[in-house]
Motif scaffolding. Sequence first.
Motif, PDB file in Angstrom:
ATOM      1  N   LEU A  43       0.804  -1.226   0.000  1.00 59.25           N
ATOM      2  CA  LEU A  43       0.000   0.000   0.000  1.00 59.25           C
ATOM      3  C   LEU A  43       0.842   1.283   0.000  1.00 59.25           C
ATOM      4  O   LEU A  43       0.465   2.256  -0.667  1.00 59.25           O
ATOM      5  CB  LEU A  43      -0.963  -0.013   1.184  1.00 59.25           C
ATOM      6  N   PRO A  44       1.968   1.342   0.732  1.00 54.26           N
ATOM      7  CA  PRO A  44       2.779   2.573   0.650  1.00 54.26           C
ATOM      8  C   PRO A  44       3.252   2.866  -0.777  1.00 54.26           C
ATOM      9  O   PRO A  44       3.214   4.016  -1.231  1.00 54.26           O
ATOM     10  CB  PRO A  44       3.957   2.269   1.580  1.00 54.26           C
ATOM     11  N   SER A  45       3.695   1.820  -1.482  1.00 54.27           N
ATOM     12  CA  SER A  45       4.143   2.003  -2.863  1.00 54.27           C
ATOM     13  C   SER A  45       2.981   2.421  -3.754  1.00 54.27           C
ATOM     14  O   SER A  45       3.115   3.308  -4.614  1.00 54.27           O
ATOM     15  CB  SER A  45       4.767   0.707  -3.374  1.00 54.27           C
ATOM     16  N   PHE A  46       1.823   1.793  -3.552  1.00 54.29           N
ATOM     17  CA  PHE A  46       0.644   2.130  -4.347  1.00 54.29           C
ATOM     18  C   PHE A  46       0.212   3.563  -4.087  1.00 54.29           C
ATOM     19  O   PHE A  46      -0.138   4.301  -5.011  1.00 54.29           O
ATOM     20  CB  PHE A  46      -0.484   1.158  -4.006  1.00 54.29           C
ATOM     21  N   SER A  47       0.249   3.978  -2.817  1.00 49.34           N
ATOM     22  CA  SER A  47      -0.135   5.341  -2.459  1.00 49.34           C
ATOM     23  C   SER A  47       0.764   6.358  -3.153  1.00 49.34           C
ATOM     24  O   SER A  47       0.295   7.398  -3.642  1.00 49.34           O
ATOM     25  CB  SER A  47      -0.059   5.520  -0.945  1.00 49.34           C
ATOM     26  N   GLU A  48       2.041   6.053  -3.216  1.00 47.35           N
ATOM     27  CA  GLU A  48       2.983   6.949  -3.877  1.00 47.35           C
ATOM     28  C   GLU A  48       2.671   7.072  -5.363  1.00 47.35           C
ATOM     29  O   GLU A  48       2.708   8.170  -5.936  1.00 47.35           O
ATOM     30  CB  GLU A  48       4.412   6.428  -3.686  1.00 47.35           C
ATOM     31  N   LYS A  49       2.323   5.975  -5.980  1.00 44.39           N
ATOM     32  CA  LYS A  49       1.996   6.001  -7.407  1.00 44.39           C
ATOM     33  C   LYS A  49       0.710   6.790  -7.656  1.00 44.39           C
ATOM     34  O   LYS A  49       0.604   7.507  -8.664  1.00 44.39           O
ATOM     35  CB  LYS A  49       1.864   4.577  -7.934  1.00 44.39           C
ATOM     36  N   CYS A  51      -0.230   9.330  -6.211  1.00 44.96           N
ATOM     37  CA  CYS A  51       0.067  10.764  -6.094  1.00 44.96           C
ATOM     38  C   CYS A  51       0.791  11.318  -7.317  1.00 44.96           C
ATOM     39  O   CYS A  51       1.033  12.530  -7.384  1.00 44.96           O
ATOM     40  CB  CYS A  51       0.926  11.019  -4.853  1.00 44.96           C
ATOM     41  N   HIS A  52       1.122  10.460  -8.281  1.00 43.75           N
ATOM     42  CA  HIS A  52       1.870  10.914  -9.462  1.00 43.75           C
ATOM     43  C   HIS A  52       1.211  10.427 -10.743  1.00 43.75           C
ATOM     44  O   HIS A  52       1.786   9.639 -11.504  1.00 43.75           O
ATOM     45  CB  HIS A  52       3.319  10.429  -9.385  1.00 43.75           C
ATOM     46  N   PRO A  53       0.001  10.903 -11.008  1.00 47.86           N
ATOM     47  CA  PRO A  53      -0.689  10.489 -12.241  1.00 47.86           C
ATOM     48  C   PRO A  53       0.051  10.894 -13.504  1.00 47.86           C
ATOM     49  O   PRO A  53      -0.155  10.289 -14.564  1.00 47.86           O
ATOM     50  CB  PRO A  53      -2.045  11.195 -12.132  1.00 47.86           C
ATOM     51  N   GLU A  54       0.919  11.916 -13.384  1.00 43.43           N
ATOM     52  CA  GLU A  54       1.656  12.363 -14.565  1.00 43.43           C
ATOM     53  C   GLU A  54       2.597  11.283 -15.100  1.00 43.43           C
ATOM     54  O   GLU A  54       3.029  11.335 -16.249  1.00 43.43           O
ATOM     55  CB  GLU A  54       2.448  13.637 -14.243  1.00 43.43           C
ATOM     56  N   GLY A  55       2.890  10.293 -14.276  1.00 38.12           N
ATOM     57  CA  GLY A  55       3.814   9.248 -14.700  1.00 38.12           C
ATOM     58  C   GLY A  55       3.153   8.076 -15.404  1.00 38.12           C
ATOM     59  O   GLY A  55       3.845   7.129 -15.821  1.00 38.12           O
ATOM     60  N   HIS A  85      -9.692  17.292  -4.615  1.00 36.18           N
ATOM     61  CA  HIS A  85      -9.424  18.610  -5.188  1.00 36.18           C
ATOM     62  C   HIS A  85      -8.439  18.604  -6.351  1.00 36.18           C
ATOM     63  O   HIS A  85      -8.387  19.582  -7.109  1.00 36.18           O
ATOM     64  CB  HIS A  85      -8.924  19.564  -4.099  1.00 36.18           C
ATOM     65  N   SER A  86      -7.652  17.551  -6.520  1.00 36.82           N
ATOM     66  CA  SER A  86      -6.694  17.580  -7.629  1.00 36.82           C
ATOM     67  C   SER A  86      -6.419  16.209  -8.249  1.00 36.82           C
ATOM     68  O   SER A  86      -6.504  16.052  -9.464  1.00 36.82           O
ATOM     69  CB  SER A  86      -5.372  18.210  -7.174  1.00 36.82           C
ATOM     70  N   LEU A  87      -6.091  15.232  -7.417  1.00 40.81           N
ATOM     71  CA  LEU A  87      -5.678  13.944  -7.963  1.00 40.81           C
ATOM     72  C   LEU A  87      -6.780  13.288  -8.788  1.00 40.81           C
ATOM     73  O   LEU A  87      -6.533  12.714  -9.861  1.00 40.81           O
ATOM     74  CB  LEU A  87      -5.243  13.004  -6.837  1.00 40.81           C
TER      75      LEU A  87
END
Length: 237
Positions: A43-49, A51-55, A85-87
Amino acid sequence: MKVLLLKDAKEDDCGQDPYIRELGLYGLQATLIPVLSFEFLSLPSFSEKLCHPEGYGGLIFTSPRAVEAVDLCLEKDNKTEVWKHSLREKWNAKSVYVVGNATASLVNKIGLDTEGAHCGNAEKLAEYICSRIPMESITVYQKIPHPGIQVNLNSYYSKQGIPASITFFSPSGLTYSLKHIQELSGDNIDQIKFAAIGPSTARALTAQGLPVSCLAESPTPPALAKGLRLALQAPRC
């Protein structure tokens, strides 16, 4: 006529599992017994991903559990407001694919638009998207046997006897429950009409030497109800 569905109960807006309601319309008395539990992973790795939809070019949700993993990440890391609000908007600008209508409904609830639900299973969805975007996968849960499989099956058989049909919803569900079903059914197992949700589950049944009397056209209550009605009307060999 009594039928057994090896899945956990999922209440809809009407407060009832849609499979129980749909099968009831055909005069089938369905009982649900869960055979799988789930442990969330990475889950930590998934959460990080997340947060970066641009990738990434999009998201693919293969099951309702994958959507639950998103909820867990947002709640655990206090990112719910950031998501709203953004993601969410950034991910909605991309393709969001899903396997099946049940998964699509849950993805819609977290504010994402979906496509591919009509494909019905993972194999058809893969054909639909494989030439569109490069993919990176992350496993966010694993399947484990439900701790109550044996007790619940014993209780069902002792109270209701041999079911007219048993529906398996996944190869894993078949793996974890088949031994108990064989022991409880004994020589009467030939009386049972076996149904499968999805071609991979049907292949798993065949690999075990069991006839597939019903393969639902899609992973939906109406498709299963239609298939079971036809299978149970057919004369036994």
